[in-house]
Design a protein around this motif. Sequence first.
Motif, PDB file in Angstrom:
ATOM      1  N   ASN B 279       0.819  -1.220   0.000  1.00  0.00           N
ATOM      2  CA  ASN B 279       0.000   0.000   0.000  1.00  0.00           C
ATOM      3  C   ASN B 279       0.850   1.266   0.000  1.00  0.00           C
ATOM      4  O   ASN B 279       0.659   2.162   0.826  1.00  0.00           O
ATOM      5  CB  ASN B 279      -0.935   0.033   1.222  1.00  0.00           C
ATOM      6  CG  ASN B 279      -1.849  -1.179   1.233  1.00  0.00           C
ATOM      7  OD1 ASN B 279      -2.241  -1.684   0.182  1.00  0.00           O
ATOM      8  ND2 ASN B 279      -2.188  -1.653   2.418  1.00  0.00           N
ATOM      9  N   VAL B 280       1.813   1.348  -0.905  1.00  0.00           N
ATOM     10  CA  VAL B 280       2.699   2.507  -0.930  1.00  0.00           C
ATOM     11  C   VAL B 280       1.946   3.754  -1.379  1.00  0.00           C
ATOM     12  O   VAL B 280       1.032   3.688  -2.199  1.00  0.00           O
ATOM     13  CB  VAL B 280       3.911   2.312  -1.862  1.00  0.00           C
ATOM     14  CG1 VAL B 280       5.013   1.613  -1.139  1.00  0.00           C
ATOM     15  CG2 VAL B 280       3.521   1.585  -3.130  1.00  0.00           C
ATOM     16  N   ARG B 281       2.369   4.888  -0.818  1.00  0.00           N
ATOM     17  CA  ARG B 281       1.769   6.149  -1.234  1.00  0.00           C
ATOM     18  C   ARG B 281       2.539   6.703  -2.418  1.00  0.00           C
ATOM     19  O   ARG B 281       3.557   6.163  -2.818  1.00  0.00           O
ATOM     20  CB  ARG B 281       1.786   7.136  -0.061  1.00  0.00           C
ATOM     21  CG  ARG B 281       0.674   6.837   0.933  1.00  0.00           C
ATOM     22  CD  ARG B 281       0.857   7.658   2.168  1.00  0.00           C
ATOM     23  NE  ARG B 281       2.110   7.288   2.839  1.00  0.00           N
ATOM     24  CZ  ARG B 281       2.561   7.904   3.914  1.00  0.00           C
ATOM     25  NH1 ARG B 281       1.914   8.916   4.423  1.00  0.00           N
ATOM     26  NH2 ARG B 281       3.671   7.506   4.488  1.00  0.00           N
ATOM     27  N   SER B 282       2.042   7.801  -2.932  1.00  0.00           N
ATOM     28  CA  SER B 282       2.725   8.419  -4.059  1.00  0.00           C
ATOM     29  C   SER B 282       4.069   8.989  -3.581  1.00  0.00           C
ATOM     30  O   SER B 282       4.350   9.007  -2.394  1.00  0.00           O
ATOM     31  CB  SER B 282       1.857   9.528  -4.646  1.00  0.00           C
ATOM     32  OG  SER B 282       1.537  10.442  -3.622  1.00  0.00           O
ATOM     33  N   GLY B 283       4.869   9.456  -4.495  1.00  0.00           N
ATOM     34  CA  GLY B 283       6.157  10.032  -4.124  1.00  0.00           C
ATOM     35  C   GLY B 283       7.297   9.092  -4.432  1.00  0.00           C
ATOM     36  O   GLY B 283       7.090   7.944  -4.819  1.00  0.00           O
ATOM     37  N   CYS B 284       8.517   9.584  -4.270  1.00  0.00           N
ATOM     38  CA  CYS B 284       9.708   8.787  -4.533  1.00  0.00           C
ATOM     39  C   CYS B 284       9.897   7.784  -3.411  1.00  0.00           C
ATOM     40  O   CYS B 284       9.806   8.121  -2.240  1.00  0.00           O
ATOM     41  CB  CYS B 284      10.932   9.708  -4.620  1.00  0.00           C
ATOM     42  SG  CYS B 284      12.470   8.805  -4.783  1.00  0.00           S
ATOM     43  N   ARG B 285      10.173   6.541  -3.769  1.00  0.00           N
ATOM     44  CA  ARG B 285      10.303   5.497  -2.741  1.00  0.00           C
ATOM     45  C   ARG B 285      11.658   5.524  -2.051  1.00  0.00           C
ATOM     46  O   ARG B 285      11.898   4.764  -1.115  1.00  0.00           O
ATOM     47  CB  ARG B 285      10.051   4.128  -3.367  1.00  0.00           C
ATOM     48  CG  ARG B 285       8.614   3.992  -3.794  1.00  0.00           C
ATOM     49  CD  ARG B 285       8.341   2.637  -4.398  1.00  0.00           C
ATOM     50  NE  ARG B 285       6.948   2.584  -4.833  1.00  0.00           N
ATOM     51  CZ  ARG B 285       6.420   1.567  -5.480  1.00  0.00           C
ATOM     52  NH1 ARG B 285       7.157   0.524  -5.765  1.00  0.00           N
ATOM     53  NH2 ARG B 285       5.157   1.585  -5.828  1.00  0.00           N
ATOM     54  N   TYR B 286      12.541   6.374  -2.532  1.00  0.00           N
ATOM     55  CA  TYR B 286      13.866   6.459  -1.906  1.00  0.00           C
ATOM     56  C   TYR B 286      13.892   7.562  -0.856  1.00  0.00           C
ATOM     57  O   TYR B 286      14.878   7.730  -0.136  1.00  0.00           O
ATOM     58  CB  TYR B 286      14.923   6.710  -2.993  1.00  0.00           C
ATOM     59  CG  TYR B 286      16.348   6.628  -2.499  1.00  0.00           C
ATOM     60  CD1 TYR B 286      16.813   5.474  -1.878  1.00  0.00           C
ATOM     61  CD2 TYR B 286      17.218   7.693  -2.633  1.00  0.00           C
ATOM     62  CE1 TYR B 286      18.106   5.386  -1.420  1.00  0.00           C
ATOM     63  CE2 TYR B 286      18.524   7.613  -2.179  1.00  0.00           C
ATOM     64  CZ  TYR B 286      18.963   6.455  -1.572  1.00  0.00           C
ATOM     65  OH  TYR B 286      20.252   6.368  -1.114  1.00  0.00           O
ATOM     66  N   VAL B 287      12.790   8.317  -0.747  1.00  0.00           N
ATOM     67  CA  VAL B 287      12.804   9.566   0.022  1.00  0.00           C
ATOM     68  C   VAL B 287      13.285   9.395   1.465  1.00  0.00           C
ATOM     69  O   VAL B 287      14.052  10.211   1.970  1.00  0.00           O
ATOM     70  CB  VAL B 287      11.416  10.259  -0.044  1.00  0.00           C
ATOM     71  CG1 VAL B 287      10.340   9.406   0.604  1.00  0.00           C
ATOM     72  CG2 VAL B 287      11.484  11.635   0.591  1.00  0.00           C
TER      73      VAL B 287
END
Lengths: 322, 325
Positions: B279-287
């Motif tokens: 259930n990942v949210r939007s945005g860069c996953r490296y943040v």
Amino acid sequence: MSFVSVRGLDKHFPVRGAGWLSRRNRPAPVVRAVDGISFDIDRGRTLGLVGESGCGKSTVARCVTRLLAPSAGTIRIGDKQLDRLEGEPLRAARRDVQMVFQDPLAALNPRMSVERAVSEPLRLHTTLSPAEQRERVREILTEVGLRTDVMGRYPHELSGGQRQRVNIARALACAPSFVVLDEPTSALDVSLRARVILMLEELRERLGLTYLFISHDLATVKYLAQRVVVMYLGTVVEEADTDELFAHPRHPYTRALLAAVPVPDPKVRGEPFVLSGEIPSPLERHEGCPLRSRCPMASAICAQPVVPREVSPGHVVACHFA
Amino acid sequence: MSALLEVEDLSVEFATDDGMVSAVDGVTLSAKAGEILGIVGESGSGKSVLISAILRLVRPPGRIVSGRLRFEGNDLLALPEAELEAIRGARIALVPQTPRTSLNPLMTVGRQVERLLRLHRGMDKRAAREAAIAMLERVRIPDPKRRAGQYAHELSGGMCQRVMIAMALATEPRLLLADEPTTGLDVSIGARILELLRQLGEESGAAIILVTHDLGVVAQTCHRVAVMHAGQLSELAGVDELFERPLHPYTRALVRSIPRIDQQIALQPIAGAVPSLVNVRSGCRYVRRCPDALAACRRQRPPLIAAANGRRVACHAVEQSNVVR
């Protein structure tokens, strides 16, 4: 005087199933897994032991920790002659000599919580009360960078990096002076590997530990070890201080090993130095240099036994051409 | 030169009890004939799932949810299963990570190569037998006639991997997918397997996609590199440019996290761990691991920006001026 001293270590395994076919008057065939190995480690230092699968490096680890009884040779750690100990004195001596294994999951009992796994050596080797044991477990988990809330968890609930930290915590629980690390970073992902390498180095410095670091990963050995021993087919082919070995490898096997490591820079192209074939079966040992069937430099003299020679101070090579 | 394989905005999801796992998220890349494209990243970066997706072998509860896959002009995602069968294993072949367990333990290795030749190339038994031995010879297996009559357990790991490569090449594929082909092999054996792949790639003109976690393997073997993190493509570049000037903070962190044999470096582990993909949210996953993170990185997924020489990078913190030289 060195802290760890191994002299003329042999470990021969009898070959099962070969008995009824072999002629009766011949001696039973053996695999010479380790064949006359000697090395020293100074207190507080790391010796790297490198070589490919089947070279006998894990057998050395198991003999040095006396998980296996050596066939011959002496093993001295501190003031204890490990090869001569049996029973209770051996068990007591093991408190000072610990081991971290390659597969962090396989090395942990799946039915033991982290707390039980790490306190087990304390129960075996110390007279600490349960409350004191618990305190020591907390302390050592913090030491290896784990939060104490993992104490109630089981191995399957931990990440790969956490599992290896638990194994290291377990090895360090009784404050040993000597730790054998058998490929402790091989099963870990790149980012975890770097953290475990740095942690091992930091623990060694802070706790004054002495390491025997076994690995086929030459870059990691270069980072952690001050001195390196290279093994091939149960024997030492070359030994030198780390900087010297990596800068001036003299044995063809060492040169081939170094040349095969892929350097993470496309501009660095190592000189190709390739051995032919694959490691022969240790059952098919002949006299002379063990590498001669694969070595591009091999000639008639290589059928003669090789005597290790010191080519420069502290740099020993077992090759007729060194 | 047009691309042999084009992967466009490909996403793969797995429905689990905990929620939807986004294993591959909007990956775009291509592979040209004759080149070796490396895909590099930590465990859990989606490398292997991407390979399964290219073969359309993602199994339930996994599903390719969006994107396009074009191979030699065919839309692989629209192709009926029967037509795909003619491509999979023939035009696109796979060299798996665990060669020994990928071989049938009850059949000699020679017979396994023969079966493939009879199935995909319609050879009769005799011709297949001769061709199988020739294939084993081509992957530099010494004494191929004798080896063909042996079983997987009688061969070393490096030898098993050579057999797998022979099987992959038996159908003269145009695209070879190699998933960590040297993991678990000794360095010297691994180096020879990579050299073999490189030579066979050149001889056959096939494209090779090489999945690995080892930056050394990438640097020494690949022409171009795709860096993946948590299912997303971080950066795509020519191998020289990537190592000379890594643009994405993740690429830079990867390079600094490995001990090197050729020089002394201060080892810097990558912060944090690969994030959960449930259930990942939007945005860069490296943040959360990134030292350069900006406010925008949390809100919005960075677009893949094009740079010189076909280079691509997905990062808000990388200045446009930095990218286009």
